[in-house]
Design an enzyme around this catalytic site. Sequence first.
Site, PDB file in Angstrom:
ATOM      1  CB  SER A  14       4.162 -12.737  48.942  1.00  0.00           C
ATOM      2  OG  SER A  14       4.229 -14.098  49.295  1.00  0.00           O
ATOM      3  CE1 TYR A  29       3.281 -13.934  43.600  1.00  0.00           C
ATOM      4  CE2 TYR A  29       4.235 -15.505  45.148  1.00  0.00           C
ATOM      5  CZ  TYR A  29       3.382 -14.450  44.891  1.00  0.00           C
ATOM      6  OH  TYR A  29       2.656 -13.897  45.900  1.00  0.00           O
ATOM      7  CE  LYS A  54       3.426 -10.384  44.630  1.00  0.00           C
ATOM      8  NZ  LYS A  54       2.450  -9.322  44.365  1.00  0.00           N
TER       9      LYS A  54
HETATM   10  N1  UFG Z   1      -0.557 -28.597  50.671  1.00  0.00           N
HETATM   11  C1  UFG Z   1      -0.859 -29.953  50.588  1.00  0.00           C
HETATM   12  N2  UFG Z   1      -1.635 -30.366  49.541  1.00  0.00           N
HETATM   13  C2  UFG Z   1      -2.127 -29.518  48.575  1.00  0.00           C
HETATM   14  C3  UFG Z   1      -1.802 -28.135  48.691  1.00  0.00           C
HETATM   15  C4  UFG Z   1      -1.010 -27.720  49.742  1.00  0.00           C
HETATM   16  O1  UFG Z   1      -0.445 -30.750  51.426  1.00  0.00           O
HETATM   17  O2  UFG Z   1      -2.805 -29.982  47.653  1.00  0.00           O
HETATM   18  C5  UFG Z   1       0.256 -28.128  51.811  1.00  0.00           C
HETATM   19  C6  UFG Z   1       1.586 -27.513  51.399  1.00  0.00           C
HETATM   20  O3  UFG Z   1       2.573 -28.526  51.285  1.00  0.00           O
HETATM   21  C7  UFG Z   1       1.836 -26.564  52.558  1.00  0.00           C
HETATM   22  C8  UFG Z   1       0.432 -26.105  52.963  1.00  0.00           C
HETATM   23  O4  UFG Z   1      -0.452 -27.088  52.433  1.00  0.00           O
HETATM   24  O5  UFG Z   1       2.418 -27.237  53.659  1.00  0.00           O
HETATM   25  C9  UFG Z   1       0.063 -24.762  52.396  1.00  0.00           C
HETATM   26  O6  UFG Z   1       0.263 -24.779  50.970  1.00  0.00           O
HETATM   27  P1  UFG Z   1      -0.278 -23.608  50.039  1.00  0.00           P
HETATM   28  O7  UFG Z   1       0.061 -23.992  48.632  1.00  0.00           O
HETATM   29  O8  UFG Z   1      -1.697 -23.311  50.350  1.00  0.00           O
HETATM   30  O9  UFG Z   1       0.552 -22.349  50.510  1.00  0.00           O
HETATM   31  P2  UFG Z   1       2.123 -22.089  50.503  1.00  0.00           P
HETATM   32  O10 UFG Z   1       2.503 -21.786  51.913  1.00  0.00           O
HETATM   33  O11 UFG Z   1       2.879 -23.146  49.829  1.00  0.00           O
HETATM   34  O12 UFG Z   1       2.186 -20.835  49.556  1.00  0.00           O
HETATM   35  C10 UFG Z   1       1.693 -19.585  49.996  1.00  0.00           C
HETATM   36  C11 UFG Z   1       1.222 -18.757  48.809  1.00  0.00           C
HETATM   37  C12 UFG Z   1       2.374 -18.420  47.912  1.00  0.00           C
HETATM   38  C13 UFG Z   1       3.496 -17.818  48.707  1.00  0.00           C
HETATM   39  C14 UFG Z   1       3.863 -18.730  49.866  1.00  0.00           C
HETATM   40  C15 UFG Z   1       4.927 -18.158  50.754  1.00  0.00           C
HETATM   41  O13 UFG Z   1       0.258 -19.456  48.063  1.00  0.00           O
HETATM   42  O14 UFG Z   1       1.946 -17.475  46.959  1.00  0.00           O
HETATM   43  O15 UFG Z   1       2.703 -18.950  50.669  1.00  0.00           O
HETATM   44  O16 UFG Z   1       4.465 -17.017  51.357  1.00  0.00           O
HETATM   45  F1  UFG Z   1       4.567 -17.691  47.898  1.00  0.00           F
END
Ligand code: UFG
Length: 333
Positions: free
Chosen positions: A125, A149, A153
Amino acid sequence: MPTYLLTGAAGFIGSHTCVALLEAGHEVVAIDNFANSHADVYERVEQITGRSVKHYDFDVRDRSQLAAVFGRHQIDGVIHFAGLKAVGESVERPWEYYEVNLGSTMTLISVMREQDCFNLVFSSSATVYGESKILPIPESAPLSASNPYGRSKLIIEDMLRDLSSSDNRWHIALLRYFNPVGAHPSGLIGEDPKGRPNNLFPVITQVIDGRLPELQIFGDDYDTPDGTGVRDYIHVCDLAGGHLAAVENLGGLGGAHAINLGSGNGHSVREVLEQFQAVLGRSLPHCYVARRPGDAASCYADASRAAELWSWRTTKTLQEMVEDSCRWGGFLK
Ligand code: UFG
């Protein structure tokens, strides 16, 4: 035709990779214990591809059952998806993450060694880059982890690098996914997380069907064009194509190599929300709240290594990711 063993095959990325491998004419042997997936996925994969899926329903840490599968099939390579993947949950229950993610990999590797199978694609990841100061992020960027998590990885990547340095029979691709989203265009398979979703796309689909009252946008004061977080969203079918490219070309990779799978482009939370609203033709309830702890402002891949190695690049647009998610959710015909 080669036969590939997939662990976590019924999950979101596993199921789409089953489709990609079967459509390319390969044989697939699937393992899943349905910890975060459903058994009917295999029938749906069969419906899409017109091919049958040989599947076994157990936890990969069950060494004797795993060895029996290798005994029954001549396995040419393994794609190891099985594992837990929720960042927040990993902070609350770290030991489960180490037991499941490290335990499954250790059992798998030890059975593969016994069975003389040295070809492995591992689900890593972009989380291993921590909060990268370099953008777009190349595979050579510094690695770090800020939660169990991510640490699981990173530890597995290190274990696999050590393993391959000690024994040159190994061919290992460490695929670092950015943000997998979307669903198969048939609407038959997609992401179906058990429990409350954390990721942006599943949250938005639950807002659409009313299970959640509104989208909370985590922060509007980031140093990004519209102040909301920027991520490299990748359509799960493109991601599945990346696994196909990796497993078909493992022979060309001596040792363990990290390869980013992303589009190389970033989209903000605001842009994603607007794309959903455009596809549905209606506005969705949302509000701005504080930043989520641990979130980076921007994260997107330097995707050039996969292009150079395998001529692999993403093809699907944000609009297609959103349309396919909506079709899977039943919001679009
Ligand atoms: N976000 C919101 N509201 C929500 C959910 C997410 O504003 O309810 C925003 C987050 O702040 C972020 C974007 O949407 O800016 C994406 O968030 P995600 O949770 O979908 O994804 P992340 O980039 O935080 O996390 C993903 C994977 C993880 C991994 C990470 C880094 O889900 O497993 O990328 O690679 F660790």
